[in-house]
Design a protein around this motif. Structure first.
Motif, mmCIF file in Angstrom:
data_model
loop_
_atom_site.group_PDB
_atom_site.id
_atom_site.type_symbol
_atom_site.label_atom_id
_atom_site.label_comp_id
_atom_site.label_asym_id
_atom_site.label_seq_id
_atom_site.Cartn_x
_atom_site.Cartn_y
_atom_site.Cartn_z
ATOM 1 N N ALA A 254 -11.148 47.567 38.375
ATOM 2 C CA ALA A 254 -10.443 46.382 37.880
ATOM 3 C C ALA A 254 -11.257 45.144 38.222
ATOM 4 N N GLY A 255 -12.061 45.258 39.263
ATOM 5 C CA GLY A 255 -12.867 44.115 39.687
ATOM 6 C C GLY A 255 -12.060 43.074 40.445
ATOM 7 N N ILE A 256 -10.934 43.512 40.987
ATOM 8 C CA ILE A 256 -10.070 42.559 41.704
ATOM 9 C C ILE A 256 -10.758 42.110 42.992
ATOM 10 N N TYR A 257 -10.794 40.801 43.209
ATOM 11 C CA TYR A 257 -11.273 40.298 44.505
ATOM 12 C C TYR A 257 -10.089 39.722 45.256
ATOM 13 N N LEU B 274 -19.851 51.012 49.434
ATOM 14 C CA LEU B 274 -19.049 49.804 49.147
ATOM 15 C C LEU B 274 -17.557 50.107 49.067
ATOM 16 N N GLY B 275 -17.204 51.379 49.076
ATOM 17 C CA GLY B 275 -15.797 51.770 49.171
ATOM 18 C C GLY B 275 -14.947 51.234 48.047
ATOM 19 N N SER B 276 -13.761 50.745 48.397
ATOM 20 C CA SER B 276 -12.825 50.289 47.362
ATOM 21 C C SER B 276 -12.902 48.776 47.175
ATOM 22 N N ARG B 277 -13.889 48.131 47.823
ATOM 23 C CA ARG B 277 -13.990 46.666 47.717
ATOM 24 C C ARG B 277 -15.409 46.238 47.360
ATOM 25 N N GLY B 278 -15.944 46.884 46.334
ATOM 26 C CA GLY B 278 -17.332 46.604 45.958
ATOM 27 C C GLY B 278 -17.569 45.168 45.531
ATOM 28 N N VAL B 279 -16.601 44.559 44.857
ATOM 29 C CA VAL B 279 -16.814 43.206 44.324
ATOM 30 C C VAL B 279 -17.095 42.225 45.464
ATOM 31 N N LEU B 280 -16.291 42.266 46.499
ATOM 32 C CA LEU B 280 -16.471 41.313 47.596
ATOM 33 C C LEU B 280 -17.608 41.722 48.539
ATOM 34 N N ASN C 46 -32.753 59.154 34.407
ATOM 35 C CA ASN C 46 -32.195 59.839 35.552
ATOM 36 C C ASN C 46 -33.303 59.949 36.586
ATOM 37 N N PHE C 47 -33.151 59.354 37.737
ATOM 38 C CA PHE C 47 -34.241 59.304 38.705
ATOM 39 C C PHE C 47 -34.594 60.704 39.194
ATOM 40 N N ASP C 48 -35.902 60.979 39.209
ATOM 41 C CA ASP C 48 -36.397 62.286 39.652
ATOM 42 C C ASP C 48 -37.018 62.125 41.046
ATOM 43 N N LEU D 64 -22.442 47.690 40.924
ATOM 44 C CA LEU D 64 -22.357 46.416 41.653
ATOM 45 C C LEU D 64 -23.427 46.311 42.739
ATOM 46 N N ALA D 65 -23.744 47.445 43.382
ATOM 47 C CA ALA D 65 -24.747 47.414 44.452
ATOM 48 C C ALA D 65 -26.125 47.093 43.881
ATOM 49 N N GLY D 66 -26.536 47.812 42.843
ATOM 50 C CA GLY D 66 -27.851 47.578 42.240
ATOM 51 C C GLY D 66 -27.959 46.175 41.666
ATOM 52 N N ILE E 120 -33.879 51.402 37.625
ATOM 53 C CA ILE E 120 -33.755 52.672 36.897
ATOM 54 C C ILE E 120 -32.314 53.125 37.057
ATOM 55 N N ASP E 121 -31.644 53.361 35.935
ATOM 56 C CA ASP E 121 -30.215 53.676 36.007
ATOM 57 C C ASP E 121 -29.890 54.753 34.979
ATOM 58 N N ALA E 122 -29.089 55.712 35.402
ATOM 59 C CA ALA E 122 -28.740 56.807 34.498
ATOM 60 C C ALA E 122 -27.747 56.352 33.429
ATOM 61 N N GLU E 123 -27.152 55.201 33.625
ATOM 62 C CA GLU E 123 -26.186 54.626 32.688
ATOM 63 C C GLU E 123 -25.049 55.597 32.386
ATOM 64 N N SER E 124 -24.658 56.356 33.417
ATOM 65 C CA SER E 124 -23.614 57.344 33.167
ATOM 66 C C SER E 124 -22.271 56.812 33.670
ATOM 67 N N SER E 125 -22.042 55.510 33.462
ATOM 68 C CA SER E 125 -20.787 54.880 33.829
ATOM 69 C C SER E 125 -20.371 55.175 35.266
ATOM 70 N N GLY E 126 -20.817 54.348 36.184
ATOM 71 C CA GLY E 126 -20.453 54.510 37.584
ATOM 72 C C GLY E 126 -19.071 53.958 37.864
ATOM 73 N N SER E 127 -18.767 53.911 39.138
ATOM 74 C CA SER E 127 -17.478 53.414 39.603
ATOM 75 C C SER E 127 -17.278 51.951 39.173
ATOM 76 N N SER E 128 -18.358 51.162 39.211
ATOM 77 C CA SER E 128 -18.253 49.729 38.894
ATOM 78 C C SER E 128 -17.730 49.487 37.481
ATOM 79 N N ALA E 129 -18.103 50.343 36.558
ATOM 80 C CA ALA E 129 -17.741 50.105 35.160
ATOM 81 C C ALA E 129 -16.256 50.309 34.884
HETATM 82 C C1 LIG Z 1 -10.531 53.387 39.911
HETATM 83 C C2 LIG Z 1 -11.304 52.413 40.736
HETATM 84 C C3 LIG Z 1 -10.870 51.111 40.853
HETATM 85 C C4 LIG Z 1 -11.565 50.195 41.612
HETATM 86 N N1 LIG Z 1 -11.144 48.910 41.667
HETATM 87 C C5 LIG Z 1 -11.830 47.998 42.393
HETATM 88 C C6 LIG Z 1 -11.418 46.652 42.421
HETATM 89 O O1 LIG Z 1 -10.468 46.265 41.765
HETATM 90 N N2 LIG Z 1 -12.123 45.784 43.196
HETATM 91 C C7 LIG Z 1 -13.221 46.175 43.921
HETATM 92 O O2 LIG Z 1 -13.811 45.345 44.605
HETATM 93 N N3 LIG Z 1 -13.648 47.456 43.890
HETATM 94 C C8 LIG Z 1 -12.984 48.372 43.151
HETATM 95 N N4 LIG Z 1 -13.389 49.669 43.110
HETATM 96 C C9 LIG Z 1 -14.535 50.062 43.945
HETATM 97 C C10 LIG Z 1 -15.861 49.699 43.265
HETATM 98 O O3 LIG Z 1 -15.846 50.224 41.975
HETATM 99 C C11 LIG Z 1 -17.016 50.246 44.070
HETATM 100 O O4 LIG Z 1 -17.005 49.768 45.392
HETATM 101 C C12 LIG Z 1 -18.351 49.829 43.459
HETATM 102 O O5 LIG Z 1 -18.280 49.842 42.080
HETATM 103 C C13 LIG Z 1 -19.476 50.715 43.898
HETATM 104 O O6 LIG Z 1 -20.646 50.257 43.274
HETATM 105 P P1 LIG Z 1 -22.003 51.042 43.393
HETATM 106 O O7 LIG Z 1 -23.023 50.233 42.681
HETATM 107 O O8 LIG Z 1 -22.269 51.425 44.801
HETATM 108 O O9 LIG Z 1 -21.753 52.431 42.617
HETATM 109 P P2 LIG Z 1 -21.531 52.721 41.066
HETATM 110 O O10 LIG Z 1 -20.790 51.667 40.403
HETATM 111 O O11 LIG Z 1 -21.001 54.112 40.969
HETATM 112 O O12 LIG Z 1 -22.987 52.673 40.437
HETATM 113 C C14 LIG Z 1 -23.977 53.640 40.692
HETATM 114 C C15 LIG Z 1 -24.956 53.629 39.540
HETATM 115 O O13 LIG Z 1 -26.078 54.420 39.909
HETATM 116 C C16 LIG Z 1 -26.434 55.268 38.845
HETATM 117 N N5 LIG Z 1 -27.109 56.429 39.430
HETATM 118 C C17 LIG Z 1 -26.632 57.255 40.392
HETATM 119 N N6 LIG Z 1 -27.552 58.195 40.686
HETATM 120 C C18 LIG Z 1 -28.632 57.945 39.898
HETATM 121 C C19 LIG Z 1 -29.897 58.571 39.728
HETATM 122 N N7 LIG Z 1 -30.271 59.634 40.447
HETATM 123 N N8 LIG Z 1 -30.740 58.058 38.785
HETATM 124 C C20 LIG Z 1 -30.408 56.970 38.060
HETATM 125 N N9 LIG Z 1 -29.207 56.341 38.196
HETATM 126 C C21 LIG Z 1 -28.345 56.819 39.094
HETATM 127 C C22 LIG Z 1 -25.095 55.589 38.168
HETATM 128 O O14 LIG Z 1 -25.298 55.996 36.836
HETATM 129 C C23 LIG Z 1 -24.374 54.237 38.253
HETATM 130 O O15 LIG Z 1 -24.722 53.436 37.150
HETATM 131 C C24 LIG Z 1 -12.740 50.608 42.317
HETATM 132 C C25 LIG Z 1 -13.185 51.914 42.189
HETATM 133 C C26 LIG Z 1 -12.494 52.821 41.393
HETATM 134 C C27 LIG Z 1 -13.005 54.228 41.241
#
Ligand SMILES: Cc1cc2nc3c(=O)[nH]c(=O)nc-3n(C[C@H](O)[C@H](O)[C@H](O)COP(=O)(O)OP(=O)(O)OC[C@H]3O[C@@H](n4cnc5c(N)ncnc54)[C@H](O)[C@@H]3O)c2cc1C
Length: 348
Positions: A44-47, A310-316, A163-165, A13-15, A32-41
Motif C-alpha cells: 500500500a506504501g503507507i507511511y 525492510l520488513g513491513s515498513r519498507g517505505v520509511l 535474472n542475476f546469475d 524500495l531497497a534498490g 539489474i532487476d528480474a522485474e518479477s514484481s517484488g513486495s514493493s510493487a
Molecule cells: C502485502 C504487503 C503490504 C505491504 N504494505 C506496506 C506498506 O503499506 N508500507 C510499507 O512501508 N511497507 C509495506 N510492505 C513492506 C514492503 O513492501 C517491503 O518492506 C519492501 O517493499 C521491501 O523492498 P525490497 O526492495 O527489499 O524488496 P522487493 O520489493 O521484493 O524487491 C526486490 C526486487 O529484487 C528483484 N530480485 C530479487 N532477486 C533477484 C535476482 N537474483 N536477480 C534480479 N533481480 C532480483 C525482484 O524481482 C524485485 O524486483 C508491504 C508488504 C506486503 C507484502
C-alpha cells in the motif's frame, strides 16, 4: 566494458533507495532487476511511524519518518511525477478501553507529534465505527508502483532487466566483473529472494507472506486511510487497497482462497457498503527474526554488500537504511549495531 561505481541487484524500495543515494552522491550505478514484481510493487506504501495495534512508536519511527519524507519529495519534484499522497489514518477503536490507551499514548513524547488526542465518536459515512476513532497525522501513502516506474524511466540505460546469475561474478582485486560490467561494489537488494543468494543465505530472513485485495467501492467515498482489523487505503477512482494478511508458514507467492475469505470478512467488519473485488495479489515481506534490517558486507568478499530486511515498513526504512549502508561502504562509518549483519555472524 561498462564501468560503474556500484552494481545494484534488485529494484524494489531497497534498490531504488540505494540508487537514489548514489545519485545524490554523484556515483555511477547499474541496476539489474528480474522485474518479477517484488513486495514493493504490491505494498500500500503507507507511511506511518506508529504501531496502532500497540499504541506505541515503531522502531526509530520519528527519525525514519523525518528522513524518508524529504527523500521522496525530492524525487517527486525532480521526476515531476506524483508519488506522495498525504492522508490521515483513522484508527477505529475496537473496544471502549481503547479510549484510555489512546489518550495515554497521545500524551507520550514522540507519539504526541502524530496522535491527535481527541476521541471522535461521530460516525463516518459507510464505515462501521461503534467505538469511535482516533486520528493519526503526518501519515499517507507513497504510490510505490508509480515511484518505481518513474524512477526506472529516469535512470534509463542504468536499468537492465535480467535474472542475476551469481556464478557469473568474477572477483577482482578492487571490484568485480559481471558479464560486460565492471563495478567497484555490488549491493544485493533482492527482498525475500535473498533466501536463494549463496553469499547471504546464512542470515535469518524469515519472510512473512502478505495478501491484499483491490476493491471498487463507489459508495465508500473516504479520503482518509481506515485502520481497523486491516487497512483500507484510497487509491482514487473509488478503488481501495485492502490488507494485509500476515502469514508465517506459506512461502509460496500465490494468492490463496483462504486469505481472500479472511480479507473479505475483515472488510465486512470495517465498511457497510457493497464492493467488487478487482484484484487479489500476494508477496513476501523481507522480515528478519529480530525485525531489524540486514545491512553490511560479505565476510570474505568485502565489495559485496547487502541491503535487506525492510520488513513491513519498507517505505520509511529504505531511505535511511540506504544512507547507513552508503556511508559504511564509502566513508567507513560504522553501521548501527541493531542493523549490522555481523550480529548474526559471530560463528562465520
Ligand atoms: C502485502 C504487503 C503490504 C505491504 N504494505 C506496506 C506498506 O503499506 N508500507 C510499507 O512501508 N511497507 C509495506 N510492505 C513492506 C514492503 O513492501 C517491503 O518492506 C519492501 O517493499 C521491501 O523492498 P525490497 O526492495 O527489499 O524488496 P522487493 O520489493 O521484493 O524487491 C526486490 C526486487 O529484487 C528483484 N530480485 C530479487 N532477486 C533477484 C535476482 N537474483 N536477480 C534480479 N533481480 C532480483 C525482484 O524481482 C524485485 O524486483 C508491504 C508488504 C506486503 C507484502
Amino acid at each position: 566494458m561498462k564501468q560503474v561505481d556500484t552494481l545494484i541487484v534488485g529494484f524494489g524500495l531497497a534498490g531504488l533507495a540505494y540508487a537514489e543515494t548514489l545519485y545524490l552522491s554523484n556515483k555511477t550505478f547499474q541496476v539489474i532487476d528480474a522485474e518479477s514484481s517484488g513486495s514493493s510493487a504490491i505494498a500500500a506504501g503507507i507511511y506511518n511511524p506508529t504501531v496502532l495495534k500497540r499504541f506505541n512508536m515503531s522502531w526509530k519511527g520519528e527519525e525514519l519518518h523525518a528522513f524518508a519524507l524529504p527523500f521522496y519529495e525530492a524525487i517527486e519534484q525532480r521526476l515531476s511525477s506524483r508519488i506522495k499522497y498525504p492522508a490521515s489514518i483513522f484508527k477505529l477503536f475496537s473496544q471502549v478501553s481503547d479510549h484510555n490507551q489512546w489518550t495515554v499514548a497521545a500524551d507520550r513524547a514522540g507519539l504526541s507529534n502524530f496522535l491527535n488526542p481527541t476521541i471522535y465518536s461521530s460516525s463516518i459515512d459507510a464505515v462501521k465505527s461503534p467505538y469511535g476513532y482516533g486520528e493519526v497525522n503526518a501519515c499517507g501513502r507513497i504510490d510505490t508502483k508509480a515511484l518505481l516506474n518513474a524512477y526506472r524511466l529516469f535512470i534509463g540505460d542504468a536499468y537492465q532487466q535480467d535474472n542475476f546469475d551469481y556464478s557469473a561474478i568474477e572477483h577482482q582485486r578492487d571490484g568485480l566483473i559481471y558479464k560486460d560490467i565492471y563495478a567497484k561494489q555490488l549491493v544485493f537488494c533482492e527482498g525475500y529472494a535473498m533466501v536463494n543468494n549463496p553469499f547471504f543465505q546464512h542470515l535469518p530472513l524469515v519472510g512473512s507472506k502478505g495478501q491484499i485485495l483491490i476493491i471498487h467501492a463507489p459508495k465508500l467515498k473516504t479520503k482518509v486511510i481506515l485502520k481497523g482489523p486491516i487497512f483500507i487505503a484510497p487509491l482514487g477512482d473509488d478503488r481501495y487497497w485492502a490488507g494485509a494478511s500476515f502469514e508465517q508458514k506459506d512461502k509460496s507467492l500465490l494468492p490463496t482462497e483462504k486469505a481472500k475469505a479472511w480479507l473479505e470478512a475483515k472488510i465486512d467488519q470495517l465498511i457497510d457498503v457493497p464492493y467488487n473485488i478487482e484484484d487479489h495479489v500476494s508477496h513476501i515481506r523481507p522480515t528478519v527474526v529480530d525485525r531489524r534490517p540486514l545491512l553490511g558486507s560479505h565476510h570474505k568478499h568485502r565489495n559485496i554488500h547487502l541491503l535487506n530486511g525492510l520488513g513491513s515498513r519498507g517505505v520509511l526504512t529504505a531511505p535511511q537504511a540506504a544512507r547507513w549502508l552508503y556511508t559504511f561502504i564509502n566513508d567507513g562509518v560504522a553501521l548501527p549495531n541493531e542493523v549490522a549483519i555481523n550480529r548474526f555472524e559471530k560463528t562465520v
